[in-house]
Write an enzyme that holds these catalytic residues in place. Structure first.
Site, short mmCIF file in Angstrom:
data_model
loop_
_atom_site.label_atom_id
_atom_site.label_comp_id
_atom_site.label_asym_id
_atom_site.label_seq_id
_atom_site.Cartn_x
_atom_site.Cartn_y
_atom_site.Cartn_z
N HIS A 157 2.44 10.84 10.04
CA HIS A 157 1.67 9.73 9.31
C HIS A 157 2.83 9.73 8.18
CE1 HIS A 157 -2.40 9.44 10.86
NE2 HIS A 157 -1.93 10.26 11.57
N ASP A 365 6.44 6.24 0.87
CA ASP A 365 5.28 6.44 1.92
C ASP A 365 5.29 6.02 3.13
OD1 ASP A 365 2.45 6.51 1.63
OD2 ASP A 365 2.14 5.41 -0.11
P1 ADQ Z 1 -2.24 8.82 1.90
O1 ADQ Z 1 -0.84 9.40 1.32
O2 ADQ Z 1 -3.43 9.54 1.48
O3 ADQ Z 1 -1.89 8.96 3.56
P2 ADQ Z 1 -2.89 5.83 1.94
O4 ADQ Z 1 -2.71 5.40 3.25
O5 ADQ Z 1 -2.50 5.20 0.90
O6 ADQ Z 1 -2.24 7.41 1.80
O7 ADQ Z 1 -4.62 6.09 1.79
C1 ADQ Z 1 -5.39 6.52 2.67
C2 ADQ Z 1 -6.85 6.15 2.35
O8 ADQ Z 1 -7.24 7.05 1.24
C3 ADQ Z 1 -7.06 4.87 2.09
O9 ADQ Z 1 -8.07 4.26 3.22
C4 ADQ Z 1 -7.49 4.61 0.77
O10 ADQ Z 1 -8.51 3.73 0.43
C5 ADQ Z 1 -7.92 5.89 0.23
N1 ADQ Z 1 -7.60 6.38 -1.15
C6 ADQ Z 1 -6.50 6.51 -1.71
N2 ADQ Z 1 -7.01 6.84 -3.11
C7 ADQ Z 1 -8.04 6.31 -3.38
C8 ADQ Z 1 -9.03 6.70 -4.50
N3 ADQ Z 1 -8.49 7.16 -5.88
N4 ADQ Z 1 -10.31 6.72 -4.49
C9 ADQ Z 1 -10.70 6.54 -3.18
N5 ADQ Z 1 -10.19 6.22 -1.85
C10 ADQ Z 1 -8.86 6.51 -2.03
C11 ADQ Z 1 -1.03 9.60 4.55
C12 ADQ Z 1 0.32 8.90 4.18
C13 ADQ Z 1 0.35 7.19 4.24
C14 ADQ Z 1 -0.32 6.67 5.25
C15 ADQ Z 1 -1.53 7.28 5.72
C16 ADQ Z 1 -2.14 6.90 7.11
O11 ADQ Z 1 0.85 9.41 3.07
O12 ADQ Z 1 1.60 6.62 3.91
O13 ADQ Z 1 -0.52 5.46 5.23
O14 ADQ Z 1 -1.61 8.78 5.88
O15 ADQ Z 1 -1.29 7.17 7.97
#
Ligand code: ADQ
Length: 461
Positions: A157, A365
């Site tokens: 991921h 990311d």
């Molecule tokens: P993350 O680094 O967690 O995931 P991201 O894909 O942006 O990053 O977010 C995942 C989920 O978390 C989204 O559905 C978002 O809505 C939710 N989220 C983030 N911040 C939040 C907040 N403050 N409050 C509520 N909800 C929040 C990892 C990788 C990413 C990749 C994902 C999926 O780092 O690059 O996109 O996995 O593969």
């Protein structure tokens, strides 16, 4: 159809509503095949040294959930020490933040062995196993050593860095060798696949077998880029449900005289938060028409708070927000609203919808789903603008966003200004194309195309 077995560090319980992320992505397939989800229970047994880990089995919405507890030492070495102290920073190109403690790799390996041992008795011979993320890179190798012959796929991921960065990990060769125990390795972006291909050919003398197939360490493996998406319709429905609607109306009224910029993420150094705040400050300085008329709402939810680097970042952010509000704020206008809490998944779409501009500016990311959620939540008649880092995996496909280099403070400020000033017709046109793109490669496409590629991958003799 063979039964799907998903393995990831954390297991999402489909009984808990609005679980989001992977649960949504995999829930259908798991339920349709009477599948199983295996991972850490989230419980750390206090005072434990290296334990066997109690196993819990639940049945939820047609899916079998099997979870294992970890001892305190195992959690410290496997999760905090190696996964988040070595792999997370290095894979996000941050060698300066990596802590190479010789003990952690042993615990990382031991926990992967523990997982393999606990998982194996639950596996049937024709199950398809899909392992997720950097915590579990050696899991297939451990399963194979115990005699497992199933098809096993792996999806990373987070990004895979270039060869010269990866090679800074003392155990880089061992990690990459472990990947060859899978039948398919999935990456988020073409750039990650390219880094993999270069690494294995240069460091492991891998033979490129054509297509995206490589042979090394006595095995061959298929690799591919499968950019993860969101469930666009589900997200659009959430946007128009009551919770999101209430949020939208409340914020719209509260900020009726102002244009909203929005940032939403976990508080993580990969997300480029200090850089974003500096760019916002540059915007206020360079384009004073934004004084009193623009507000940045920054939601940064708590994450990995038991790690020192995350506390340093929290303090840096608080001080930057305080300085901007102190230097530019008025009695009736605070430029930054910083919230260090989670926003519920049901209310978040309302916030996306009310924002004029989303700032999704990570330094690095894997994909970034916030960018895609923001697009899905917009009103096509009057859509907001996405400012997106060129270093997010999402940027490879979302070409109609305004792409920025988050290290370039002035350049980012200029682009935010362009977003704030963008005429309606251009906003509509860009949004239409972005929406078509996230529909084309949504989360169901992602799951189907990965599982199809895994089913088609030639098996090793
Ligand atoms: P993350 O680094 O967690 O995931 P991201 O894909 O942006 O990053 O977010 C995942 C989920 O978390 C989204 O559905 C978002 O809505 C939710 N989220 C983030 N911040 C939040 C907040 N403050 N409050 C509520 N909800 C929040 C990892 C990788 C990413 C990749 C994902 C999926 O780092 O690059 O996109 O996995 O593969």
């Amino acid at each position: 159809m063979s039964r799907l077995v998903v393995v990831s560090n954390r297991v999402a319980d489909p009984r808990k509503g609005a679980a989001g992320g992977l649960a949504v992505a995999l829930g259908d397939s798991l339920a349709a095949t009477g599948g199983m989800w295996f991972g850490w229970s989230g419980t750390v047994v206090p005072g434990g040294a290296t334990g066997e880990g109690e196993v819990h089995v639940h049945q939820a919405a047609g899916v079998k959930l099997v979870t294992v507890d970890l001892s305190e030492d195992d959690h410290a070495g496997y999760y905090l020490g190696y996964s988040n102290g070595v792999l997370w920073p290095v894979f996000h190109y941050r060698l300066d933040l990596a802590r190479f403690d010789a003990g952690h790799i042993h615990t990382y390996r031991r926990v992967n062995q523990l997982f393999a041992r606990k998982l194996l008795p639950h596996i049937k011979s024709d199950d398809t196993i899909w392992v997720h993320d950097y915590h579990l890179i050696p899991l297939a190798a451990e399963l194979r050593a115990m005699g497992c012959k199933n098809r096993i796929g792996f999806f990373l991921h987070i990004p895979l860095p270039p060869r010269q960065v990866l090679a800074a990990i003392p155990q880089h060769e061992w990690l990459m060798r472990a990947l060859f125990a899978y039948d398919l390795i999935g990456f988020q972006a073409d750039a990650d696949l390219e880094n993999f291909s270069r690494y294995v050919q240069a460091e492991a003398s891998a033979e490129a077998l054509g297509g995206q197939r490589f042979r090394a360490f006595g095995r061959s493996v298929e690799a591919g880029a499968f950019p993860i998406g969101i469930d666009v319709d589900e997200f659009a429905a959430l946007t128009h449900a009551k919770d999101a609607d209430d949020m939208y109306e409340r914020i719209k009224t509260e900020y009726s005289r102002r244009k909203l910029l929005l940032g939403v993420e976990r508080l993580d150094y990969s997300k480029g938060l200090p850089q974003r705040l500096r760019a916002f400050k540059a915007l206020l300085k360079k384009y004073p028409e934004n004084l009193n008329s623009t507000v940045l709402i920054q939601i940064a939810s708590p994450s990995r708070e038991d790690m020192g680097t995350y506390n340093d970042l929290k303090q840096e952010l608080e001080s930057l927000c305080g300085a901007i509000n102190g230097d530019f704020g008025e009695l009736d206008w605070m430029p930054v609203r910083y919230i260090h809490r989670n926003v519920s998944r049901k209310r978040l779409p309302g916030l996306y919808r009310v924002a004029r501009v989303a700032l999704v500016t990570p330094l690095r990311d894997g994909m970034n789903l916030v960018a895609k959620e923001f697009i899905a939540a917009q009103d096509p008649a009057d859509p907001g603008v996405l400012v997106l880092s060129r270093f997010a995996g999402a940027a490879e496909r979302l070409k109609d966003a305004l792409l920025v280099n988050p290290y370039d403070t002035d350049g980012t400020a200029d682009t935010i200004q362009q977003a704030l000033q963008m005429p309606l017709a251009e906003r509509q046109m860009r949004h239409q194309r972005l929406l078509a793109q996230i529909r084309l490669q949504d989360v169901h496409w992602w799951r189907r195309s990965f599982l199809q590629a895994l089913a088609d991958a030639p098996v090793n003799a």
